[in-house]
Design a protein around this motif. Structure first.
Motif, short mmCIF file in Angstrom:
data_model
loop_
_atom_site.label_atom_id
_atom_site.label_comp_id
_atom_site.label_asym_id
_atom_site.label_seq_id
_atom_site.Cartn_x
_atom_site.Cartn_y
_atom_site.Cartn_z
N LYS A 51 0.84 -1.19 0.00
CA LYS A 51 0.00 0.00 0.00
C LYS A 51 0.88 1.25 0.00
N ILE A 52 0.51 2.23 -0.83
CA ILE A 52 1.27 3.48 -0.92
C ILE A 52 0.40 4.65 -0.46
N GLY A 53 0.92 5.43 0.46
CA GLY A 53 0.31 6.70 0.82
C GLY A 53 1.05 7.81 0.10
N PRO A 88 -4.35 9.17 -1.01
CA PRO A 88 -3.71 10.45 -0.65
C PRO A 88 -3.61 10.64 0.86
N ILE A 89 -2.56 11.31 1.29
CA ILE A 89 -2.42 11.76 2.67
C ILE A 89 -2.68 13.26 2.67
N LEU A 90 -3.73 13.69 3.33
CA LEU A 90 -4.18 15.07 3.25
C LEU A 90 -3.42 15.98 4.21
N VAL A 128 2.24 9.67 10.13
CA VAL A 128 0.91 9.83 9.55
C VAL A 128 0.61 8.68 8.59
N ALA A 129 1.60 8.30 7.78
CA ALA A 129 1.42 7.19 6.84
C ALA A 129 1.13 5.90 7.59
N ALA A 130 1.80 5.70 8.73
CA ALA A 130 1.58 4.50 9.54
C ALA A 130 0.15 4.46 10.07
N LEU A 153 5.61 5.31 1.68
CA LEU A 153 5.23 6.73 1.64
C LEU A 153 5.87 7.37 0.42
N LEU A 154 5.05 7.88 -0.48
CA LEU A 154 5.54 8.57 -1.67
C LEU A 154 5.33 10.07 -1.47
#
Length: 238
Positions: free
Chosen positions: A64-66, A110-112, A127-129, A136-137
């Motif tokens: 999974k990529i955030g 997306p990470i907002l 946050v990604a965790a 994390l991209l």
């Protein structure tokens, strides 16, 4: 007799023309642009550098990529009248969909900004965790505009040509960058970078705004970055 509004318009146009006439191409400072790209990083000592060598790839397959789009940095003299748009984010979402089809990635989301409390790498990993991301991209970018007159621009000294002669040029450079990190152990899987330039000839009295110029080059740059990201993730050692 000219009205007050007409006189004011003439003065403003004359000011623009004067600036155009005195303006020659200054080129781009890629070094300064690249200084704007990236994330905040603390100073590491030798022990931490050694620890970086000991990190190993840790991603499951699929993973999974955030995706986090870094806020443009406010730098004096830089083109700051731009932001990441939904269309920009959709370009990177396309990469995720293609990789999902190929079985490399299970999800891309997306990470907002609203849930981000710091722009340093460790804060972003946390946050990604919380989103249960494996990787994390981080996408960042910077742009610069070079405005100058071409050979026809010298006719602006007569004032009237400023209304119909394309004597002005605006060349825009946008550099986009992406880094992909392991959320659990901060292993760096890939770094990709792409740039694009866009050139516009225009009439002095009706030139495009900075934001429009940046958006044009940004779209091209992200298209190039998309291809680089896909190629590098497909070749990433997991």
């Amino acid at each position: 007799m000219l009205t007050s509004q007409q006189r004011l318009s003439s003065v403003l146009l004359l000011t623009v023309v004067s600036l155009q006439i005195g303006c020659a191409s200054k080129g781009f400072n890629r070094g300064e642009l690249k200084d704007q790209i990236g994330i905040s990083k603390p100073v590491y000592d030798d022990k931490e550098i050694k620890a970086a060598y000991d990190k190993k790839p840790n991603l499951p397959r699929p993973f999974k990529i955030g995706v986090y789009f870094a806020t443009p940095k406010a730098v004096k003299g830089a083109a700051r009248e731009w932001r990441w748009t939904e269309q920009d984010k959709a370009v990177l979402a396309e990469v995720g969909n293609e990789l999902k089809t190929e079985g490399l990635v299970s999800d891309v989301f997306p990470i907002l900004d609203s849930v981000v409390q710091g722009d340093d790498l460790r804060s972003l990993r946390l946050v990604a965790a919380k989103h249960q991301a494996d990787a994390l991209l981080i996408v960042s970018g910077a742009g610069e505009i070079d405005r100058y007159i071409n050979n026809a621009g010298w006719s602006y000294a007569l004032l009237l040509p400023a209304f119909f002669v394309r004597g002005s040029e605006a060349e825009t450079l946008f550099i986009s960058n992406a880094t992909m990190w392991d959320v659990k152990n901060e292993y760096l899987y890939m770094t990709a970078e792409a740039e694009a330039t866009a050139k516009n000839s225009y009439v002095a009295a009706f030139g495009k705004q900075d934001k429009e110029l940046i958006d044009e080059a940004k779209t091209q740059s992200l298209g190039n970055l998309k291809a680089e990201i896909k190629k590098m993730i497909k070749g990433t050692k997991l």
